[in-house]
Design an enzyme around this catalytic site. Structure first.
Site, PDB file in Angstrom:
ATOM      1  N   LYS A   1       0.842  -1.200   0.000  1.00  0.00           N
ATOM      2  CA  LYS A   1       0.000   0.000   0.000  1.00  0.00           C
ATOM      3  C   LYS A   1       0.875   1.246   0.000  1.00  0.00           C
ATOM      4  CE  LYS A   1      -2.485   2.734   3.439  1.00  0.00           C
ATOM      5  NZ  LYS A   1      -3.163   2.761   4.744  1.00  0.00           N
TER       6      LYS A   1
ATOM      7  N   TRP B   1      -9.657   0.246   0.749  1.00  0.00           N
ATOM      8  CA  TRP B   1     -10.777   0.939   1.404  1.00  0.00           C
ATOM      9  C   TRP B   1     -10.353   2.138   2.246  1.00  0.00           C
ATOM     10  CZ3 TRP B   1     -11.567  -4.494   3.360  1.00  0.00           C
ATOM     11  CH2 TRP B   1     -12.262  -5.259   2.429  1.00  0.00           C
ATOM     12  N   HIS B   2      -9.221   2.685   2.010  1.00  0.00           N
ATOM     13  CA  HIS B   2      -8.741   3.781   2.848  1.00  0.00           C
ATOM     14  C   HIS B   2      -8.929   5.129   2.160  1.00  0.00           C
ATOM     15  CE1 HIS B   2      -5.909   0.724   5.055  1.00  0.00           C
ATOM     16  NE2 HIS B   2      -7.198   0.486   5.230  1.00  0.00           N
ATOM     17  N   TYR B   3     -10.024   5.269   1.441  1.00  0.00           N
ATOM     18  CA  TYR B   3     -10.308   6.532   0.767  1.00  0.00           C
ATOM     19  C   TYR B   3     -10.696   7.597   1.790  1.00  0.00           C
ATOM     20  CZ  TYR B   3     -14.865   4.184   0.995  1.00  0.00           C
ATOM     21  OH  TYR B   3     -15.976   3.487   1.416  1.00  0.00           O
TER      22      TYR B   3
END
Length: 582
Positions: A415, A516-518
């Protein structure tokens, strides 16, 4: 969603997973523990006015915020989804991938596809992202706390409040140990052991799954609230915020929402000057609701005939998502399921994590592959009008040519933290239940692409380490072969290129997915002030990850839950002084 923590691609690769387990396996008798949770239609039988705080969104931030504020004030929470307690696909670690594969209108997970072609998910359930994520719990980098200007003492009071109620030490599987040792061999050192803190090197973090594999979500933090002052309505979808525009400044006075039967209701704040509507609908839901309520760029609002309450060109702007790329790790040894427990934190701004054991079914790649299933006509890399029978058959054949060992093992995730590439969120229509258009512009900034390449190189070293190959009982593979398996998995809607296993830059672009870390869309100084009050409007505040300019730590859910508690305490103290201590 802490989440969400990750592994979105599971839902595309796994077999017919949409069958729920018997409801008897869910949490029983939750009504006794949470008597204040009711369906949206019950508002008519309740007092629908005079709330001190109306919180829109019972998610990762909204639940701890509501529990805290209810100690002193009358609080209404409006959550568009249902409860997580009696849904075994939410509750149990072994079913993590099933909710993500469920694209039905009642799913706890609402999938959306960014304009970039990357598939993603939003929580649609009490507890928000903490009800659908991979469960990893780790605190933010201290630099992040300083950057956002939070009171360190209050932060250090708020994290433990969350941890005592929903966080656990992971069982730490053999797979995770092998990856840990591979990270250390690759130079991601020192080993910092088990810790919630963000430290450079390799560590084991916390999890919201207990030793029995049962998930504990932010919804459980509501049990700390005052049941006499707290009302939580589920299946209550807020359509818009209502304003009084007769004064010098627009003033929030309440909300309009629909219940589970489609009937419309209004809920109002009390007359107190400091009563507020607080939006905690997440990085997608919050800017979307502000736009639908008339706060945003004038031209965009007028395009949809939305009355302009306040022109603000920055609503929905500055959206970002931490890009993730994955290497599939084959294993001849069936591995026990585990979600993220180990993380390698590098000074390059790249994090390495791992998960395993969610593809062991004999039909894993031979039945269908979730919402990317060729068999149900959703072939990702071929435009819909070209999805011929021959194209579908070729797609299925290519999947069957992938060795089953590739899906019996696990995944190494790389990531990119704090991406410099940003995009925007825009309305498609005025239906709040549908997703807006979201663009993240992955790797549009060369700095992000360079870091991705370094992350993939590091992940390859981990996979090729003796610790991992000894555990998987597989021979050491070339980097090109590993990348080729990952590319064939077809995990997004981005067309693939012939050189994406030879050029790491191309591999990063073609195989990017989300973790999913928007975040973003309501940045401090542009949409809200340092107290998270919406600029130019009275009695309206935002408390969630839409205010972040970067995702905190390796995984954000710990900090988002902490933020709910932190802001609850801060609001109480600012409003009541010493009387606000609880």
């Amino acid at each position: 969603m802490a989440s969400i923590g990750a592994l979105k691609f599971f839902l595309y690769l796994l077999p017919c997973l949409l069958n729920y387990l018997p409801h008897s396996q869910g949490k029983q008798n939750w009504n006794g523990e949470y008597p204040f949770i009711r369906r949206g239609s019950s508002l008519g039988r309740l007092d629908n006015g005079g709330y001190d705080y109306i919180i829109v969104g019972g998610g990762t931030a909204g639940c701890p915020l509501a529990a805290t504020l209810s100690k002193k004030f009358k609080v209404l929470v409006l959550e568009r989804g249902g409860v997580p307690f009696n849904n075994p696909n939410v509750t149990f670690l072994r079913n993590f991938h099933i909710t993500l594969a469920d694209t039905s209108p009642t799913s706890a997970s609402q999938y959306f596809i960014s304009t970039d072609g990357v598939l993603n998910a939003r929580g649609r359930v009490l507890g928000g992202g903490s009800s659908i994520n991979a469960g990893f719990y780790t605190r933010a980098n201290p630099r992040f706390i300083r950057k956002v200007g939070w009171d360190t003492k209050l932060v250090n009071e708020s994290y433990p409040w969350v941890e005592k109620q929903v966080v656990h030490r992971p069982k730490f599987s053999h797979w995770q140990r092998a990856v840990r040792d591979g990270l250390l061999d690759a130079g991601v050192s020192p080993f910092n052991g088990f810790t919630y803190d963000h430290k450079y090197g390799t560590k084991v973090g916390g999890t919201i799954f207990d030793r029995f594999g049962r998930r504990h979500t932010a919804a459980e933090l509501l049990a700390s609230g005052n049941p006499k002052k707290l009302t939580v309505l589920v299946h209550a979808t807020v359509q818009k915020i209502v304003f009084d525009t007769t004064g010098k400044k627009p003033k929030a006075i309440g909300v309009i929402f629909k219940d589970e039967n489609g009937k419309q209701h209004q809920a109002f704040l009390g007359t107190g000057r400091k009563s507020e509507v607080i939006v905690s609908s997440g990085a997608i839901g919050t800017p979307q609701l502000l736009l639908l309520s008339g706060i945003g760029p004038r031209e965009e609002l007028q395009k949809f005939n939305i009355p302009v309450v306040l022109h603000n060109e920055f609503v929905g702007k500055g959206m970002a998502d931490n890009p993730m790329n994955t290497i599939f790790v084959p294993s001849k040894r069936p591995v026990q399921q585990s979600l993220i427990e180990t993380v390698g934190i590098t000074n390059l701004g790249v994090y390495i994590e791992t998960s395993c054991g969610f593809g062991q079914s004999k039909d894993s790649i031979h039945c269908h592959h979730g919402i990317l299933s060729a068999e149900i006509g959703q072939l990702s890399t071929i435009p819909p009008k070209q999805r011929s029978r021959e194209a579908v058959e070729a797609f299925v054949k290519s999947k069957k040519d992938i060795p089953i060992e590739a899906f019996r093992g696990g995944f190494i995730l790389s990531k990119v933290a704090s991406p410099w590439s940003t995009g925007e969120l825009m309305l498609i229509n005025t239906n709040v239940e549908e997703n807006p258009a979201v663009t993240f512009n992955y790797f549009s900034h060369p700095h992000d692409l360079n870091r991705c390449v370094e992350g993939i190189r590091l992940a390859i070293k981990v996979v090729q380490s003796q610790h991992v190959t000894n555990y998987t009982m597989c021979d050491r593979q070339s980097a090109e072969k590993m990348l080729n398996i990952s590319v064939q998995a077809n995990i997004n809607l981005i067309p693939k290129h012939p050189n994406d296993t030879k050029s790491l830059e191309q591999f990063c672009r073609d195989s990017v997915i989300t973790i999913w870390h928007y975040h973003g869309g309501c940045h401090v100084g542009k949409v809200v002030n340092s107290e998270y009050k919406v600029l130019g409007v009275d009695r309206l505040r935002v408390v969630d990850g839409s205010t972040f300019s970067e995702s905190p730590g390796t995984n954000p859910q710990a900090t988002v839950m902490m933020m709910g508690r932190y802001m609850g305490l801060k609001i109480l103290r600012d409003r009541l002084g010493k009387l606000g201590d609880i």
